[in-house]
Scaffold this motif. Structure first.
Motif, PDB file in Angstrom:
ATOM      1  N   THR A 103      23.881 -33.979  29.533  1.00  0.00           N
ATOM      2  CA  THR A 103      23.259 -33.684  28.239  1.00  0.00           C
ATOM      3  C   THR A 103      23.702 -34.678  27.170  1.00  0.00           C
ATOM      4  O   THR A 103      22.893 -35.112  26.341  1.00  0.00           O
ATOM      5  CB  THR A 103      23.602 -32.248  27.800  1.00  0.00           C
ATOM      6  N   ALA A 104      24.988 -35.042  27.178  1.00  0.00           N
ATOM      7  CA  ALA A 104      25.483 -36.008  26.191  1.00  0.00           C
ATOM      8  C   ALA A 104      24.789 -37.352  26.350  1.00  0.00           C
ATOM      9  O   ALA A 104      24.341 -37.964  25.372  1.00  0.00           O
ATOM     10  CB  ALA A 104      26.997 -36.164  26.335  1.00  0.00           C
ATOM     11  N   VAL A 105      24.670 -37.812  27.587  1.00  0.00           N
ATOM     12  CA  VAL A 105      23.966 -39.064  27.852  1.00  0.00           C
ATOM     13  C   VAL A 105      22.502 -38.937  27.457  1.00  0.00           C
ATOM     14  O   VAL A 105      21.916 -39.850  26.857  1.00  0.00           O
ATOM     15  CB  VAL A 105      24.100 -39.441  29.343  1.00  0.00           C
ATOM     16  N   SER A 106      21.911 -37.794  27.767  1.00  0.00           N
ATOM     17  CA  SER A 106      20.493 -37.582  27.513  1.00  0.00           C
ATOM     18  C   SER A 106      20.162 -37.688  26.031  1.00  0.00           C
ATOM     19  O   SER A 106      19.219 -38.382  25.634  1.00  0.00           O
ATOM     20  CB  SER A 106      20.090 -36.204  28.055  1.00  0.00           C
ATOM     21  N   PHE A 107      20.937 -37.011  25.182  1.00  0.00           N
ATOM     22  CA  PHE A 107      20.621 -37.011  23.752  1.00  0.00           C
ATOM     23  C   PHE A 107      21.080 -38.293  23.069  1.00  0.00           C
ATOM     24  O   PHE A 107      20.463 -38.729  22.096  1.00  0.00           O
ATOM     25  CB  PHE A 107      21.219 -35.779  23.078  1.00  0.00           C
ATOM     26  N   ALA A 108      22.134 -38.933  23.578  1.00  0.00           N
ATOM     27  CA  ALA A 108      22.573 -40.201  22.992  1.00  0.00           C
ATOM     28  C   ALA A 108      21.600 -41.325  23.297  1.00  0.00           C
ATOM     29  O   ALA A 108      21.540 -42.314  22.556  1.00  0.00           O
ATOM     30  CB  ALA A 108      23.964 -40.566  23.500  1.00  0.00           C
ATOM     31  N   THR A 109      20.826 -41.186  24.370  1.00  0.00           N
ATOM     32  CA  THR A 109      19.864 -42.232  24.755  1.00  0.00           C
ATOM     33  C   THR A 109      18.440 -41.899  24.317  1.00  0.00           C
ATOM     34  O   THR A 109      17.494 -42.565  24.748  1.00  0.00           O
ATOM     35  CB  THR A 109      19.878 -42.444  26.276  1.00  0.00           C
ATOM     36  N   ASN A 110      18.262 -40.877  23.485  1.00  0.00           N
ATOM     37  CA  ASN A 110      16.934 -40.488  22.993  1.00  0.00           C
ATOM     38  C   ASN A 110      16.039 -39.932  24.102  1.00  0.00           C
ATOM     39  O   ASN A 110      14.828 -39.896  23.985  1.00  0.00           O
ATOM     40  CB  ASN A 110      16.231 -41.677  22.316  1.00  0.00           C
ATOM     41  N   THR A 111      16.654 -39.462  25.208  1.00  0.00           N
ATOM     42  CA  THR A 111      15.878 -38.949  26.333  1.00  0.00           C
ATOM     43  C   THR A 111      15.599 -37.466  26.202  1.00  0.00           C
ATOM     44  O   THR A 111      14.473 -37.002  26.403  1.00  0.00           O
ATOM     45  CB  THR A 111      16.622 -39.215  27.660  1.00  0.00           C
ATOM     46  N   ASN A 112      16.651 -36.690  25.893  1.00  0.00           N
ATOM     47  CA  ASN A 112      16.551 -35.233  25.770  1.00  0.00           C
ATOM     48  C   ASN A 112      16.113 -34.566  27.070  1.00  0.00           C
ATOM     49  O   ASN A 112      15.418 -33.553  27.062  1.00  0.00           O
ATOM     50  CB  ASN A 112      15.609 -34.833  24.633  1.00  0.00           C
ATOM     51  N   TRP A 113      16.490 -35.167  28.195  1.00  0.00           N
ATOM     52  CA  TRP A 113      16.314 -34.508  29.484  1.00  0.00           C
ATOM     53  C   TRP A 113      17.231 -33.290  29.509  1.00  0.00           C
ATOM     54  O   TRP A 113      18.404 -33.369  29.166  1.00  0.00           O
ATOM     55  CB  TRP A 113      16.683 -35.476  30.605  1.00  0.00           C
ATOM     56  N   THR A 339       8.824 -39.061  23.998  1.00  0.00           N
ATOM     57  CA  THR A 339       9.160 -37.766  23.431  1.00  0.00           C
ATOM     58  C   THR A 339       9.626 -36.768  24.478  1.00  0.00           C
ATOM     59  O   THR A 339      10.720 -36.228  24.405  1.00  0.00           O
ATOM     60  CB  THR A 339       7.953 -37.188  22.669  1.00  0.00           C
ATOM     61  N   GLY A 340       8.817 -36.468  25.466  1.00  0.00           N
ATOM     62  CA  GLY A 340       9.243 -35.547  26.504  1.00  0.00           C
ATOM     63  C   GLY A 340       9.024 -34.085  26.182  1.00  0.00           C
ATOM     64  O   GLY A 340       9.268 -33.221  27.030  1.00  0.00           O
ATOM     65  N   ALA A 341       8.580 -33.751  24.973  1.00  0.00           N
ATOM     66  CA  ALA A 341       8.222 -32.361  24.686  1.00  0.00           C
ATOM     67  C   ALA A 341       6.965 -31.993  25.465  1.00  0.00           C
ATOM     68  O   ALA A 341       6.149 -32.862  25.773  1.00  0.00           O
ATOM     69  CB  ALA A 341       7.985 -32.182  23.185  1.00  0.00           C
ATOM     70  N   VAL A 342       6.813 -30.729  25.791  1.00  0.00           N
ATOM     71  CA  VAL A 342       5.635 -30.288  26.544  1.00  0.00           C
ATOM     72  C   VAL A 342       5.124 -28.978  25.964  1.00  0.00           C
ATOM     73  O   VAL A 342       5.893 -28.133  25.530  1.00  0.00           O
ATOM     74  CB  VAL A 342       5.955 -30.089  28.043  1.00  0.00           C
ATOM     75  N   ASN A 343       3.799 -28.808  25.934  1.00  0.00           N
ATOM     76  CA  ASN A 343       3.233 -27.503  25.587  1.00  0.00           C
ATOM     77  C   ASN A 343       2.543 -26.878  26.797  1.00  0.00           C
ATOM     78  O   ASN A 343       1.858 -25.878  26.683  1.00  0.00           O
ATOM     79  CB  ASN A 343       2.272 -27.608  24.399  1.00  0.00           C
ATOM     80  N   GLY A 464      12.132 -37.657  29.113  1.00  0.00           N
ATOM     81  CA  GLY A 464      12.772 -36.353  29.134  1.00  0.00           C
ATOM     82  C   GLY A 464      11.917 -35.208  29.624  1.00  0.00           C
ATOM     83  O   GLY A 464      12.435 -34.119  29.869  1.00  0.00           O
ATOM     84  N   SER A 465      10.593 -35.396  29.753  1.00  0.00           N
ATOM     85  CA  SER A 465       9.762 -34.325  30.315  1.00  0.00           C
ATOM     86  C   SER A 465       9.995 -34.258  31.815  1.00  0.00           C
ATOM     87  O   SER A 465      10.577 -35.164  32.408  1.00  0.00           O
ATOM     88  CB  SER A 465       8.285 -34.573  30.013  1.00  0.00           C
ATOM     89  N   ALA A 466       9.513 -33.181  32.452  1.00  0.00           N
ATOM     90  CA  ALA A 466       9.817 -32.998  33.870  1.00  0.00           C
ATOM     91  C   ALA A 466       8.692 -32.283  34.590  1.00  0.00           C
ATOM     92  O   ALA A 466       7.940 -31.511  33.988  1.00  0.00           O
ATOM     93  CB  ALA A 466      11.113 -32.196  34.033  1.00  0.00           C
ATOM     94  N   PHE A 467       8.572 -32.560  35.875  1.00  0.00           N
ATOM     95  CA  PHE A 467       7.832 -31.698  36.786  1.00  0.00           C
ATOM     96  C   PHE A 467       8.787 -30.545  37.104  1.00  0.00           C
ATOM     97  O   PHE A 467       9.842 -30.750  37.693  1.00  0.00           O
ATOM     98  CB  PHE A 467       7.467 -32.461  38.068  1.00  0.00           C
ATOM     99  N   ALA A 468       8.413 -29.341  36.748  1.00  0.00           N
ATOM    100  CA  ALA A 468       9.372 -28.227  36.739  1.00  0.00           C
ATOM    101  C   ALA A 468       9.789 -27.753  38.123  1.00  0.00           C
ATOM    102  O   ALA A 468      10.699 -26.949  38.251  1.00  0.00           O
ATOM    103  CB  ALA A 468       8.783 -27.054  35.953  1.00  0.00           C
ATOM    104  N   GLY A 469       9.166 -28.231  39.197  1.00  0.00           N
ATOM    105  CA  GLY A 469       9.489 -27.721  40.517  1.00  0.00           C
ATOM    106  C   GLY A 469      10.739 -28.301  41.136  1.00  0.00           C
ATOM    107  O   GLY A 469      11.119 -27.909  42.242  1.00  0.00           O
ATOM    108  N   LEU A 470      11.400 -29.251  40.471  1.00  0.00           N
ATOM    109  CA  LEU A 470      12.590 -29.903  41.018  1.00  0.00           C
ATOM    110  C   LEU A 470      13.842 -29.329  40.371  1.00  0.00           C
ATOM    111  O   LEU A 470      13.978 -29.321  39.145  1.00  0.00           O
ATOM    112  CB  LEU A 470      12.522 -31.411  40.768  1.00  0.00           C
ATOM    113  N   THR A 471      14.777 -28.833  41.189  1.00  0.00           N
ATOM    114  CA  THR A 471      16.045 -28.319  40.687  1.00  0.00           C
ATOM    115  C   THR A 471      17.037 -29.469  40.580  1.00  0.00           C
ATOM    116  O   THR A 471      17.351 -30.128  41.584  1.00  0.00           O
ATOM    117  CB  THR A 471      16.607 -27.240  41.629  1.00  0.00           C
ATOM    118  N   VAL A 472      17.525 -29.724  39.381  1.00  0.00           N
ATOM    119  CA  VAL A 472      18.359 -30.911  39.153  1.00  0.00           C
ATOM    120  C   VAL A 472      19.754 -30.541  38.667  1.00  0.00           C
ATOM    121  O   VAL A 472      20.415 -31.330  37.992  1.00  0.00           O
ATOM    122  CB  VAL A 472      17.685 -31.860  38.130  1.00  0.00           C
ATOM    123  N   THR A 473      20.234 -29.346  39.020  1.00  0.00           N
ATOM    124  CA  THR A 473      21.536 -28.901  38.536  1.00  0.00           C
ATOM    125  C   THR A 473      22.686 -29.265  39.474  1.00  0.00           C
ATOM    126  O   THR A 473      23.832 -28.967  39.169  1.00  0.00           O
ATOM    127  CB  THR A 473      21.527 -27.375  38.324  1.00  0.00           C
TER     128      THR A 473
END
Length: 553
Positions: A103-113, A339-343, A464-473
């Motif tokens: 998360t730290a890398v994600s937001f510092a790089t403007n990704t917001n994954w 952006t990576g936001a999704v509706n 930062g957007s995603a195909f929701a079927g992949l578990t990445v934890t």
């Protein structure tokens, strides 16, 4: 009014709104980065961080400032997350180390994954003090790098590109904060929540007691869109009614996503002294964006499969508040920027419909691209296009009065090729490890490949957007996707700043009879063709195994 006409009306209103702000916003940003005057609050900031605003930097010093700021900001966000249980408004939540790193890398790089469910993992203080602040400064970093590259074209026979700390401060204080303040109030008025409560108690129809998570959403929502960040305050992101309650808030959020990247083309034209140069870049961005929108919209309105055919459209994973047109408009805009936001859930799009947003990112997110990243990304592609034209006619290529020799083209090529290399290596590595992929994929075959390909495309492009079927934890995805974000962000930035440093040292070359005109339809076609050609040569084989195969099945 039918869905199609409603969608066309929304697209029309969006284009008109962007046209209205294009001149004033583009001109204002040009003045922000060219004036010698410093605001009083800016002088206070410079004294606090011990920066001399009158001192300009070589590209190496500018790049060190970018890297140092990115590293320190990521470390601070990591520490803030790990300390969350000790902080107010944490609600007893804690964040594991590998998730905090990602998360730290994600937001510092403007990704917001986001590999977590925000409303059950993040406390309000970390959301506001950590994630929201990073949405401002990471977007400001992109603007600063873009301005440094433009100065490389404007200035000559020197070695100074400005001051990173001044550019970053002005981007945040003069551009991002004022616009965010105004539109946060607009979003609150449209129904976006702004509360420090943990949840709202409700009574269900069966009489049972339930609770609905709530958050200070409007303040983060506005900058996540304006700064082309995209991280959701809730797991459903902009499909959640507390983030995006109705069609008007949906339209405002799409407008916020696009307004700065679009207006930056005018900023570029003003700063280089030729507004037509900016119009050329804008036309290429607009055609690519409209083309992907048309294909995605058509694919979602004409799907394959018995369930979708019976429903008349591919409505799975989409909000009935928005329908097909507004969902595809949002998806195209959010993946055309960083952006990576999704509706709506991109994983539920049809094969061809899902290929649209994915290919939009594979273009390098230059249609119109993120805040700052879009303009310097398409300028890199313009250099490649001019270089290819020079090879065809046997002349030393020139762009905006600067010769493009081996050094300049090498830096442009590094910036251009970093993302495809990271995407293809990351995807190949994940698919080659059955122990990783088998436990993470919820869908087999072509769609499963698309999920993995989309994940690395999104992170390497800082989308930062995603195909929701992949578990990445699991640790593999948390680590490799984090590395993809870092490489996809900072290698192109370093190459772009090195390119700016090479350009600024040159003397201006006068226009001659052999100079390729870069302000007409011919160059627009060449530039658009170069963007498409690079993406096609790089990604079509992978797309053929994933979304294209799914669309044909």
């Amino acid at each position: 009014m039918g869905d199609t006409w409603a969608g066309l009306a929304q697209a029309g209103i969006l284009v008109v709104a962007l046209a209205v702000v294009y001149r004033p916003l583009g001109g204002f940003m040009a003045r922000v980065f060219t004036t010698d005057r410093h605001w009083r609050i800016e002088r206070v900031i410079y004294r606090l961080v011990r920066v001399n605003p009158s001192s300009e930097q070589r590209w190496t010093t500018y790049a060190l400032g970018v890297l140092a700021f990115g590293l320190v900001s990521a470390l601070l966000l990591y520490a803030l997350q790990r300390l969350q249980p000790l902080l107010p408004l944490s609600f007893g939540r804690s964040i594991p180390a590998e998730m905090a790193f990602n998360t730290a890398v994600s937001f510092a790089t403007n990704t917001n994954w986001q590999s977590y469910v925000p409303e059950s993992v993040m406390g309000h203080l970390v959301q506001m003090l950590g994630l929201t602040v990073h949405n401002f400064v990471s977007a400001g970093m992109g603007l600063a790098v873009a301005v440094a590259l433009i100065r490389g074209f404007v200035r000559h026979a020197g070695d100074r590109l400005g001051n990173f700390w001044v550019d970053l401060t002005r981007a945040v204080v003069r551009i991002l904060l004022p616009i965010s303040f105004v539109f946060a109030i607009v979003l609150v008025g449209l129904g976006v929540t702004m509360s420090l409560q943990e949840n709202i108690p409700v009574t269900g129809l069966d009489g049972a007691q339930h609770s609905i998570a709530i958050a200070p959403a409007a303040g983060q929502e506005v900058i996540k869109e304006l700064g082309t960040n995209g991280g959701g305050i809730f797991n459903a992101n902009a499909a959640h009614p507390f983030e995006n309650p109705n069609s008007w808030s949906n339209l405002v959020e799409i407008f916020l996503i696009l307004c700065i990247p679009v207006a930056l083309t005018r900023t570029f034209g003003i700063m280089v002294g030729n507004k037509r140069q900016g119009y050329v870049l804008l036309s290429v961005m607009g055609v690519l964006w409209a083309g992907v929108l048309a294909v995605t919209w058509w694919a979602e309105a004409h799907p394959n499969g018995p369930a979708a055919l019976l429903a008349g459209a591919a409505m799975e994973g989409k909000e009935t508040r928005f329908g097909i047109p507004a969902s595809t408009l949002f998806a195209t805009s959010t993946t055309g920027t960083s952006t990576g936001a999704v509706n709506s859930m991109h994983d539920s799009f049809s094969g061809l419909g899902g290929a649209g947003p994915m290919f939009q990112m594979m273009l390098g997110e230059v249609s119109p691209g993120g805040v700052g990243t879009g303009i310097y990304g398409i300028l890199v592609m313009a250099i490649i296009a001019v270089f290819l034209a020079g090879l065809m006619v046997g002349r030393t290529p020139e762009y905006l009065g600067k010769k493009l020799g081996r050094r300049e083209v090498t830096f442009a090529a590094i910036s251009m090729l970093t993302m495809p290399v990271v995407v293809l290596i990351g995807t190949g590595l994940a698919l080659a490890l059955p122990s990783v992929t088998g436990s993470s994929l919820s869908n087999p075959g072509a769609h499963g490949l698309s999920e993995v390909l989309y994940a690395y495309t999104s992170t390497a492009n800082n989308n930062g957007s995603a195909f929701a079927g992949l578990t990445v934890t699991n640790n593999f995805y948390e680590s490799t996707l984090g590395i993809a974000m870092l490489l996809g962000r900072f290698i192109p930035i370093l190459a772009t700043l090195a390119l700016a440093g090479a350009l600024v040292r040159q003397k201006k070359v006068p226009v001659s009879a052999g100079t390729l005109p870069t302000t007409g339809p011919l160059f627009s076609t060449m530039l658009g063709g170069t963007v498409l050609l690079v993406a096609a040569l790089t990604f079509v084989p992978a797309l053929a195994l994933g979304p294209i195969a799914e669309a044909l099945s």
